[in-house]
Design an enzyme around this catalytic site. Structure first.
Site, PDB file in Angstrom:
ATOM      1  N   LYS A  34       0.827  -1.213   0.000  1.00  0.00           N
ATOM      2  CA  LYS A  34       0.000   0.000   0.000  1.00  0.00           C
ATOM      3  C   LYS A  34       0.857   1.257   0.000  1.00  0.00           C
ATOM      4  O   LYS A  34       0.408   2.330  -0.424  1.00  0.00           O
ATOM      5  CB  LYS A  34      -0.964  -0.010   1.184  1.00  0.00           C
ATOM      6  CG  LYS A  34      -0.310   0.011   2.563  1.00  0.00           C
ATOM      7  CD  LYS A  34      -0.117   1.422   3.090  1.00  0.00           C
ATOM      8  CE  LYS A  34       0.409   1.460   4.499  1.00  0.00           C
ATOM      9  NZ  LYS A  34       1.625   0.698   4.801  1.00  0.00           N
TER      10      LYS A  34
ATOM     11  N   THR B 203      -3.120   5.649   4.630  1.00  0.00           N
ATOM     12  CA  THR B 203      -1.819   6.054   4.115  1.00  0.00           C
ATOM     13  C   THR B 203      -1.937   6.981   2.910  1.00  0.00           C
ATOM     14  O   THR B 203      -1.073   7.820   2.693  1.00  0.00           O
ATOM     15  CB  THR B 203      -0.987   4.808   3.739  1.00  0.00           C
ATOM     16  OG1 THR B 203      -1.057   3.867   4.800  1.00  0.00           O
ATOM     17  CG2 THR B 203       0.459   5.168   3.510  1.00  0.00           C
TER      18      THR B 203
END
Length: 333
Positions: free
Chosen positions: A187, A244
Protein backbone atom coordinates in the site's frame (compact mmCIF):
# COMPACT_ATOMS: atom_id res chain seq x y z
CA UNK A 1 4.30 -9.72 31.51
CA UNK A 2 7.89 -8.85 30.63
CA UNK A 3 8.24 -7.43 27.10
CA UNK A 4 10.70 -5.43 25.01
CA UNK A 5 10.28 -3.17 22.00
CA UNK A 6 13.34 -2.93 19.75
CA UNK A 7 13.38 0.36 17.88
CA UNK A 8 12.67 3.70 19.54
CA UNK A 9 11.19 5.54 16.59
CA UNK A 10 7.69 6.93 16.78
CA UNK A 11 5.96 3.60 16.12
CA UNK A 12 8.05 1.58 18.55
CA UNK A 13 7.56 4.20 21.25
CA UNK A 14 3.79 4.38 20.72
CA UNK A 15 3.46 0.59 20.93
CA UNK A 16 5.66 0.45 24.04
CA UNK A 17 3.28 2.91 25.69
CA UNK A 18 0.27 0.74 24.78
CA UNK A 19 1.93 -2.29 26.36
CA UNK A 20 2.84 -0.30 29.46
CA UNK A 21 -0.70 1.07 29.79
CA UNK A 22 -1.94 -2.54 29.80
CA UNK A 23 0.15 -3.37 32.86
CA UNK A 24 3.13 -5.04 31.18
CA UNK A 25 6.78 -4.57 32.13
CA UNK A 26 8.24 -2.82 29.08
CA UNK A 27 11.74 -1.91 27.94
CA UNK A 28 12.24 0.32 24.90
CA UNK A 29 15.54 -0.41 23.15
CA UNK A 30 17.44 2.10 21.01
CA UNK A 31 20.07 1.12 18.45
CA UNK A 32 22.36 3.88 19.70
CA UNK A 33 22.87 4.98 23.29
CA UNK A 34 22.61 8.62 22.17
CA UNK A 35 19.01 8.00 21.11
CA UNK A 36 18.17 6.44 24.45
CA UNK A 37 19.84 9.34 26.26
CA UNK A 38 17.67 11.87 24.43
CA UNK A 39 14.53 10.01 25.51
CA UNK A 40 15.71 9.88 29.14
CA UNK A 41 16.80 13.51 29.31
CA UNK A 42 13.82 15.07 27.53
CA UNK A 43 11.09 12.66 28.63
CA UNK A 44 9.73 12.77 25.09
CA UNK A 45 10.35 11.20 21.70
CA UNK A 46 11.02 13.94 19.11
CA UNK A 47 8.92 11.90 16.64
CA UNK A 48 5.95 12.05 19.05
CA UNK A 49 6.08 15.66 20.13
CA UNK A 50 3.80 16.57 23.00
CA UNK A 51 3.45 12.97 24.21
CA UNK A 52 5.29 12.52 27.54
CA UNK A 53 7.05 9.22 28.14
CA UNK A 54 5.85 7.40 31.28
CA UNK A 55 8.48 7.16 34.00
CA UNK A 56 7.81 3.42 34.26
CA UNK A 57 9.07 2.87 30.69
CA UNK A 58 12.59 1.42 30.87
CA UNK A 59 15.00 2.88 28.28
CA UNK A 60 18.19 1.16 27.15
CA UNK A 61 20.57 0.40 24.29
CA UNK A 62 21.59 -2.97 25.79
CA UNK A 63 20.15 -5.85 23.77
CA UNK A 64 20.26 -8.08 26.82
CA UNK A 65 16.96 -6.42 27.77
CA UNK A 66 15.20 -9.18 25.77
CA UNK A 67 16.25 -11.89 28.23
CA UNK A 68 13.29 -13.28 30.11
CA UNK A 69 10.74 -11.62 27.82
CA UNK A 70 7.60 -13.47 26.76
CA UNK A 71 7.30 -11.17 23.72
CA UNK A 72 9.78 -9.04 21.79
CA UNK A 73 8.57 -6.46 19.26
CA UNK A 74 10.78 -5.56 16.27
CA UNK A 75 9.98 -1.95 15.40
CA UNK A 76 13.07 -1.09 13.36
CA UNK A 77 12.94 0.19 9.77
CA UNK A 78 12.40 -2.66 7.32
CA UNK A 79 16.02 -2.62 6.13
CA UNK A 80 17.23 -3.37 9.67
CA UNK A 81 14.78 -6.18 10.54
CA UNK A 82 16.99 -9.08 9.46
CA UNK A 83 20.16 -7.79 11.12
CA UNK A 84 18.25 -7.06 14.33
CA UNK A 85 16.74 -10.56 14.32
CA UNK A 86 20.19 -12.04 13.71
CA UNK A 87 21.57 -10.18 16.71
CA UNK A 88 18.94 -11.85 18.90
CA UNK A 89 20.34 -15.35 18.34
CA UNK A 90 21.54 -16.75 21.63
CA UNK A 91 19.98 -13.88 23.57
CA UNK A 92 16.27 -14.66 23.29
CA UNK A 93 14.78 -17.24 25.62
CA UNK A 94 13.34 -20.33 23.88
CA UNK A 95 9.70 -19.81 22.94
CA UNK A 96 9.74 -16.02 23.06
CA UNK A 97 7.19 -14.65 20.59
CA UNK A 98 8.70 -12.22 18.09
CA UNK A 99 6.42 -9.54 16.62
CA UNK A 100 7.21 -7.65 13.43
CA UNK A 101 5.54 -4.24 13.24
CA UNK A 102 7.59 -2.86 10.34
CA UNK A 103 5.95 -2.59 6.93
CA UNK A 104 7.95 -3.57 3.89
CA UNK A 105 9.44 -6.30 1.76
CA UNK A 106 13.10 -7.21 2.13
CA UNK A 107 15.02 -5.53 -0.67
CA UNK A 108 17.58 -8.17 -1.65
CA UNK A 109 15.43 -11.30 -1.20
CA UNK A 110 11.86 -10.04 -1.86
CA UNK A 111 10.85 -11.93 1.29
CA UNK A 112 8.24 -10.69 3.73
CA UNK A 113 9.77 -9.40 6.95
CA UNK A 114 8.41 -12.28 9.03
CA UNK A 115 9.98 -14.74 6.59
CA UNK A 116 13.31 -12.97 7.07
CA UNK A 117 12.91 -13.17 10.85
CA UNK A 118 12.06 -16.87 10.68
CA UNK A 119 15.13 -17.53 8.54
CA UNK A 120 17.33 -15.96 11.20
CA UNK A 121 15.71 -17.30 14.37
CA UNK A 122 14.44 -20.71 13.27
CA UNK A 123 11.39 -22.60 14.54
CA UNK A 124 11.90 -21.98 18.27
CA UNK A 125 10.30 -18.53 18.17
CA UNK A 126 6.74 -18.02 16.89
CA UNK A 127 6.59 -14.97 14.63
CA UNK A 128 3.64 -12.57 14.39
CA UNK A 129 2.96 -9.59 12.13
CA UNK A 130 1.07 -6.68 13.74
CA UNK A 131 -0.27 -4.36 11.03
CA UNK A 132 -3.16 -2.08 10.22
CA UNK A 133 -4.16 1.57 9.70
CA UNK A 134 -2.18 3.00 12.59
CA UNK A 135 -0.23 6.25 12.58
CA UNK A 136 2.18 6.39 15.51
CA UNK A 137 1.23 10.03 16.12
CA UNK A 138 -2.37 8.99 16.77
CA UNK A 139 -1.67 5.82 18.75
CA UNK A 140 0.64 7.85 20.98
CA UNK A 141 -2.25 10.24 21.70
CA UNK A 142 -4.57 7.28 22.42
CA UNK A 143 -6.77 7.84 19.36
CA UNK A 144 -8.98 4.74 18.83
CA UNK A 145 -7.19 2.38 16.45
CA UNK A 146 -7.71 -1.17 15.12
CA UNK A 147 -5.00 -3.51 13.85
CA UNK A 148 -4.46 -7.18 13.00
CA UNK A 149 -2.25 -9.76 14.72
CA UNK A 150 -1.40 -12.35 12.05
CA UNK A 151 0.51 -15.59 12.45
CA UNK A 152 0.55 -19.21 11.40
CA UNK A 153 0.67 -19.90 15.14
CA UNK A 154 -2.78 -19.17 16.59
CA UNK A 155 -1.61 -19.08 20.21
CA UNK A 156 1.11 -16.56 19.36
CA UNK A 157 -1.38 -14.33 17.50
CA UNK A 158 -3.73 -14.48 20.46
CA UNK A 159 -0.95 -13.68 22.94
CA UNK A 160 -0.16 -10.52 20.99
CA UNK A 161 -3.87 -9.70 20.94
CA UNK A 162 -4.09 -10.15 24.71
CA UNK A 163 -1.04 -8.02 25.49
CA UNK A 164 -1.87 -5.10 23.21
CA UNK A 165 -5.65 -4.85 23.20
CA UNK A 166 -7.44 -2.21 25.27
CA UNK A 167 -10.35 0.22 24.97
CA UNK A 168 -8.47 2.42 22.49
CA UNK A 169 -6.35 -0.17 20.68
CA UNK A 170 -8.41 -3.01 19.24
CA UNK A 171 -6.62 -6.11 17.90
CA UNK A 172 -8.10 -8.73 15.58
CA UNK A 173 -6.34 -12.03 14.81
CA UNK A 174 -5.75 -13.66 11.42
CA UNK A 175 -3.96 -16.77 10.12
CA UNK A 176 -3.22 -15.01 6.80
CA UNK A 177 0.20 -13.59 7.58
CA UNK A 178 1.10 -13.47 3.88
CA UNK A 179 -1.89 -11.35 2.91
CA UNK A 180 -1.57 -9.11 5.96
CA UNK A 181 2.10 -8.34 5.37
CA UNK A 182 1.79 -7.84 1.61
CA UNK A 183 -1.15 -5.48 2.00
CA UNK A 184 0.72 -3.47 4.63
CA UNK A 185 3.88 -3.25 2.50
CA UNK A 186 2.49 -2.70 -0.99
CA UNK A 187 0.00 0.00 0.00
CA UNK A 188 3.00 2.32 0.43
CA UNK A 189 3.48 2.23 -3.35
CA UNK A 190 -0.06 3.46 -3.89
CA UNK A 191 0.37 6.12 -1.19
CA UNK A 192 3.38 7.53 -3.03
CA UNK A 193 1.28 7.65 -6.20
CA UNK A 194 -1.63 9.27 -4.36
CA UNK A 195 0.68 11.96 -3.05
CA UNK A 196 2.07 12.47 -6.53
CA UNK A 197 -1.46 13.04 -7.85
CA UNK A 198 -2.04 15.57 -5.05
CA UNK A 199 1.19 17.33 -5.95
CA UNK A 200 0.10 17.59 -9.58
CA UNK A 201 -3.21 19.15 -8.50
CA UNK A 202 -5.53 16.30 -9.42
CA UNK A 203 -8.76 15.78 -7.49
CA UNK A 204 -10.80 13.28 -5.54
CA UNK A 205 -11.85 11.40 -8.66
CA UNK A 206 -8.24 10.61 -9.51
CA UNK A 207 -7.34 9.48 -6.02
CA UNK A 208 -10.43 7.27 -5.73
CA UNK A 209 -9.60 5.56 -9.01
CA UNK A 210 -5.95 5.16 -8.04
CA UNK A 211 -6.72 3.67 -4.63
CA UNK A 212 -9.35 1.28 -5.95
CA UNK A 213 -7.30 -0.03 -8.85
CA UNK A 214 -4.21 -0.04 -6.65
CA UNK A 215 -5.96 -2.30 -4.18
CA UNK A 216 -6.96 -4.58 -7.05
CA UNK A 217 -3.37 -5.15 -8.11
CA UNK A 218 -2.15 -5.54 -4.53
CA UNK A 219 -4.76 -8.27 -4.00
CA UNK A 220 -3.87 -9.85 -7.34
CA UNK A 221 -0.24 -10.29 -6.28
CA UNK A 222 -1.18 -11.23 -2.73
CA UNK A 223 -3.46 -14.06 -3.83
CA UNK A 224 -0.83 -15.31 -6.29
CA UNK A 225 1.63 -15.53 -3.37
CA UNK A 226 -0.77 -17.45 -1.14
CA UNK A 227 -2.74 -14.71 0.62
CA UNK A 228 -6.52 -14.75 1.02
CA UNK A 229 -8.52 -12.40 -1.17
CA UNK A 230 -10.76 -11.32 1.73
CA UNK A 231 -7.74 -10.08 3.69
CA UNK A 232 -7.34 -7.23 1.22
CA UNK A 233 -10.85 -6.01 2.00
CA UNK A 234 -9.87 -5.76 5.67
CA UNK A 235 -7.80 -3.53 7.94
CA UNK A 236 -4.42 -4.34 6.41
CA UNK A 237 -5.78 -3.98 2.87
CA UNK A 238 -8.32 -1.26 2.21
CA UNK A 239 -8.00 0.10 5.77
CA UNK A 240 -4.26 0.68 5.61
CA UNK A 241 -4.58 1.97 2.06
CA UNK A 242 -7.13 4.63 3.07
CA UNK A 243 -5.13 5.97 5.98
CA UNK A 244 -1.82 6.05 4.12
CA UNK A 245 -3.16 7.65 0.93
CA UNK A 246 -5.16 10.39 2.66
CA UNK A 247 -3.17 11.48 5.72
CA UNK A 248 -0.36 14.01 6.01
CA UNK A 249 1.10 11.79 8.72
CA UNK A 250 2.09 9.48 5.84
CA UNK A 251 5.73 9.93 4.78
CA UNK A 252 4.95 8.14 1.53
CA UNK A 253 2.15 10.53 0.63
CA UNK A 254 4.20 13.60 1.59
CA UNK A 255 7.10 12.36 -0.52
CA UNK A 256 4.75 11.78 -3.45
CA UNK A 257 3.38 15.32 -3.14
CA UNK A 258 6.90 16.72 -3.52
CA UNK A 259 7.58 14.54 -6.57
CA UNK A 260 4.28 15.62 -8.13
CA UNK A 261 5.31 19.25 -7.58
CA UNK A 262 8.48 18.64 -9.56
CA UNK A 263 11.03 17.94 -6.81
CA UNK A 264 13.58 15.31 -7.98
CA UNK A 265 12.95 11.90 -6.39
CA UNK A 266 16.10 11.67 -4.26
CA UNK A 267 15.73 15.26 -3.08
CA UNK A 268 12.11 14.57 -2.12
CA UNK A 269 13.16 11.54 -0.07
CA UNK A 270 15.83 13.62 1.69
CA UNK A 271 13.31 16.34 2.50
CA UNK A 272 11.08 13.82 4.27
CA UNK A 273 13.99 13.07 6.61
CA UNK A 274 12.95 9.49 7.40
CA UNK A 275 12.60 6.17 5.60
CA UNK A 276 10.12 6.29 2.69
CA UNK A 277 9.19 2.61 2.56
CA UNK A 278 7.16 2.98 -0.63
CA UNK A 279 10.29 3.83 -2.62
CA UNK A 280 11.83 0.44 -1.83
CA UNK A 281 8.50 -1.41 -1.98
CA UNK A 282 8.03 -0.23 -5.55
CA UNK A 283 11.19 -1.99 -6.73
CA UNK A 284 10.47 -5.21 -4.84
CA UNK A 285 6.79 -5.13 -5.80
CA UNK A 286 7.70 -4.85 -9.48
CA UNK A 287 10.17 -7.70 -9.12
CA UNK A 288 7.61 -9.93 -7.40
CA UNK A 289 4.98 -9.13 -10.04
CA UNK A 290 7.35 -10.18 -12.81
CA UNK A 291 8.35 -13.32 -10.93
CA UNK A 292 4.73 -14.34 -10.30
CA UNK A 293 3.49 -13.31 -13.75
CA UNK A 294 1.03 -10.80 -12.26
CA UNK A 295 -0.04 -7.58 -13.98
CA UNK A 296 0.57 -4.50 -11.80
CA UNK A 297 0.37 -1.42 -14.06
CA UNK A 298 0.32 1.18 -11.27
CA UNK A 299 3.38 -0.35 -9.63
CA UNK A 300 5.17 -0.43 -12.98
CA UNK A 301 4.21 3.20 -13.58
CA UNK A 302 5.51 4.18 -10.13
CA UNK A 303 8.78 2.39 -10.87
CA UNK A 304 9.21 4.33 -14.11
CA UNK A 305 8.85 7.61 -12.19
CA UNK A 306 10.94 6.70 -9.15
CA UNK A 307 13.76 4.80 -10.80
CA UNK A 308 13.75 5.83 -14.48
CA UNK A 309 12.95 9.53 -14.18
CA UNK A 310 9.74 9.46 -16.19
CA UNK A 311 7.39 12.46 -16.07
CA UNK A 312 4.44 11.64 -13.74
CA UNK A 313 1.98 13.46 -16.03
CA UNK A 314 2.95 11.31 -18.99
CA UNK A 315 2.62 8.21 -16.83
CA UNK A 316 -0.93 9.20 -15.84
CA UNK A 317 -1.86 9.58 -19.51
CA UNK A 318 -0.39 6.16 -20.29
CA UNK A 319 -2.36 4.54 -17.47
CA UNK A 320 -5.60 6.19 -18.56
CA UNK A 321 -5.18 5.09 -22.18
CA UNK A 322 -4.30 1.46 -21.59
CA UNK A 323 -6.26 -1.21 -23.48
CA UNK A 324 -9.91 -1.61 -22.50
CA UNK A 325 -10.56 -3.95 -19.56
CA UNK A 326 -13.43 -5.46 -17.58
CA UNK A 327 -13.48 -4.20 -14.00
CA UNK A 328 -14.23 -7.71 -12.74
CA UNK A 329 -11.37 -9.75 -14.11
CA UNK A 330 -13.25 -13.01 -14.74
CA UNK A 331 -16.24 -11.33 -16.40
CA UNK A 332 -18.20 -13.64 -18.73
CA UNK A 333 -15.79 -16.53 -18.27
Amino acid sequence: MKTAVLGSGGWGTALAMVLLENGNEVTLWSYQEAESRVLRETGENPMLKGVPLPRELALTSDLNCVRGCAMVVLATPSFAVRTTARSLKGVLDPGTVVVSVSKGIEKDTSLTLTDAIEQELGPDHPVVALCGPSHAEEVGRKVPTAVVSASRNQKAAELVQDLFMNERFRVYTSPDIVGVELGAALKNIIALCAGCCDGMGFGDNTKAALMTRGLTEIARLGVAMGGRKETFAGLTGVGDLIVTCTSMHSRNRRCGILIGQGVPVQEAIQQIGAVVEGYYATATGKELAEKMGVEMPITEAAYSVLYEGKDPRKVITELMTRAKKHEIEDSWL
